[in-house]
Design a protein around this motif. Structure first.
Motif, short mmCIF file in Angstrom:
data_model
loop_
_atom_site.label_atom_id
_atom_site.label_comp_id
_atom_site.label_asym_id
_atom_site.label_seq_id
_atom_site.Cartn_x
_atom_site.Cartn_y
_atom_site.Cartn_z
N LEU A 121 0.85 -1.19 0.00
CA LEU A 121 0.00 0.00 0.00
C LEU A 121 0.89 1.25 0.00
N ASP A 122 0.30 2.39 -0.35
CA ASP A 122 1.10 3.60 -0.49
C ASP A 122 0.68 4.67 0.52
N GLU A 123 1.16 5.87 0.32
CA GLU A 123 0.90 6.95 1.27
C GLU A 123 -0.57 7.36 1.32
N ASN A 124 -1.34 7.09 0.25
CA ASN A 124 -2.79 7.34 0.31
C ASN A 124 -3.40 6.50 1.42
N PHE A 125 -2.91 5.26 1.53
CA PHE A 125 -3.35 4.38 2.62
C PHE A 125 -2.99 5.00 3.97
N GLY A 126 -1.76 5.49 4.09
CA GLY A 126 -1.31 6.11 5.33
C GLY A 126 -2.18 7.29 5.72
N ASN A 127 -2.51 8.12 4.76
CA ASN A 127 -3.38 9.27 5.03
C ASN A 127 -4.76 8.82 5.47
N CYS A 128 -5.28 7.79 4.83
CA CYS A 128 -6.60 7.24 5.15
C CYS A 128 -6.63 6.76 6.61
N VAL A 129 -5.58 6.04 7.01
CA VAL A 129 -5.52 5.53 8.39
C VAL A 129 -5.38 6.68 9.39
N ARG A 130 -4.44 7.57 9.11
CA ARG A 130 -4.14 8.65 10.07
C ARG A 130 -5.30 9.62 10.27
N THR A 131 -6.13 9.80 9.25
CA THR A 131 -7.29 10.70 9.37
C THR A 131 -8.53 9.98 9.90
N GLY A 132 -8.43 8.66 10.09
CA GLY A 132 -9.58 7.90 10.59
C GLY A 132 -10.74 7.89 9.60
N ALA A 133 -10.41 7.85 8.32
CA ALA A 133 -11.43 7.99 7.27
C ALA A 133 -12.57 6.98 7.39
N TYR A 134 -12.27 5.77 7.87
CA TYR A 134 -13.31 4.74 7.92
C TYR A 134 -13.72 4.34 9.34
N ILE A 135 -13.44 5.18 10.31
CA ILE A 135 -13.92 4.90 11.68
C ILE A 135 -15.45 4.78 11.68
N GLY A 136 -16.15 5.71 11.03
CA GLY A 136 -17.61 5.65 10.95
C GLY A 136 -18.10 4.39 10.27
N TRP A 137 -17.39 3.96 9.24
CA TRP A 137 -17.75 2.72 8.54
C TRP A 137 -17.57 1.52 9.47
N ALA A 138 -16.46 1.47 10.20
CA ALA A 138 -16.22 0.35 11.13
C ALA A 138 -17.31 0.31 12.20
N GLU A 139 -17.71 1.47 12.69
CA GLU A 139 -18.79 1.54 13.69
C GLU A 139 -20.11 1.07 13.10
N TYR A 140 -20.37 1.41 11.84
CA TYR A 140 -21.58 0.97 11.13
C TYR A 140 -21.60 -0.55 10.98
N VAL A 141 -20.49 -1.14 10.54
CA VAL A 141 -20.41 -2.60 10.37
C VAL A 141 -20.64 -3.29 11.71
N THR A 142 -20.08 -2.74 12.77
CA THR A 142 -20.26 -3.31 14.11
C THR A 142 -21.71 -3.18 14.57
N ALA A 143 -22.32 -2.02 14.36
CA ALA A 143 -23.72 -1.81 14.76
C ALA A 143 -24.65 -2.76 14.02
N LEU A 144 -24.41 -2.98 12.73
CA LEU A 144 -25.24 -3.91 11.96
C LEU A 144 -25.08 -5.33 12.50
N ALA A 145 -23.86 -5.72 12.82
CA ALA A 145 -23.64 -7.06 13.36
C ALA A 145 -24.42 -7.26 14.66
N ILE A 146 -24.36 -6.27 15.54
CA ILE A 146 -25.09 -6.36 16.81
C ILE A 146 -26.60 -6.43 16.54
N ALA A 147 -27.08 -5.61 15.61
CA ALA A 147 -28.52 -5.61 15.28
C ALA A 147 -28.96 -6.95 14.71
N ARG A 148 -28.06 -7.65 14.04
CA ARG A 148 -28.38 -8.96 13.46
C ARG A 148 -28.26 -10.09 14.47
N GLY A 149 -27.78 -9.77 15.66
CA GLY A 149 -27.67 -10.80 16.70
C GLY A 149 -26.32 -11.48 16.76
#
Length: 193
Positions: free
Chosen positions: A132-160
């Motif tokens: 992976l390249d520096e675009n990946f690094g920027n994505c991680v450092r800015t927390g670009a997908y924190i909301g997505w990770a929380e969404y995936v977790t919330a859906l899993a909990i809602a599904r049981g």
């Protein structure tokens, strides 16, 4: 598996996410296998070590579409919300076309439960190691997908989903083993032809 359409998807989801944004899809086989995992979970690491190659083969031979759902279930077992941060970083890796390799690397370098987990800098280093390249690094450092990770977790909990790893084949729960997954996938595939 119950439907959970009441949770709004985040404004940004990674490349490779299915239409509803829930997870990262690998392959295009007719049978959908949902694997709910957490990068801090030792049993998820074991599941991947014991079954990863067989699952990859099912993906590569177009038997299944494998949808990984990286979860933040074990955030309470780190001091830095490591599970959510690692899940978000895996979304960044998917944008760069290296989700599978990054997943393996996260398990290879898995921190112990109860620790701070890996730093964002270390998450970036691991990504650079798999191409992976520096675009990946920027994505991680800015927390670009924190909301997505929380969404995936919330859906899993809602599904049981209450334990990890948890696996479904076309919506039916199966043991988290390649043999059980392959048998269920082939049975589903045979019924649909």
């Amino acid at each position: 598996m119950a439907s959970a359409n009441v949770i709004d998807p985040p404004s940004r989801v990674p490349d490779g996410a299915p239409a509803n944004g829930d997870g990262i899809a690998l392959g295009s086989g007719p049978v959908v296998v949902d694997a709910y995992v957490d990068f801090l979970c030792p049993f998820c690491k074991m599941f991947e070590q014991q079954n990863g190659e067989a699952l990859d083969e099912l993906v590569e031979t177009d038997v299944i579409t494998l949808v990984y759902h990286p979860l933040g279930f074990l955030d309470r077992l780190s001091t830095t919300r490591y599970s959510t941060r690692a899940a978000a970083a895996s979304g960044c890796a998917s944008d760069g076309g290296h989700f599978r390799e990054y997943l393996n690397t996260l398990y290879d370098d898995q921190p112990p439960e109860g620790s701070a987990g890996l730093s964002d800098d270390r998450l970036v280093e691991l990504g650079l190691q798999v191409g992976l390249d520096e675009n990946f690094g920027n994505c991680v450092r800015t927390g670009a997908y924190i909301g997505w990770a929380e969404y995936v977790t919330a859906l899993a909990i809602a599904r049981g989903v209450s334990g990890i790893p948890t696996v479904y084949v076309d919506g039916a729960g199966v043991p988290a083993s390649a043999r059980a997954i392959a048998e269920a996938a082939r049975t589903k595939s045979a019924k649909s032809t």
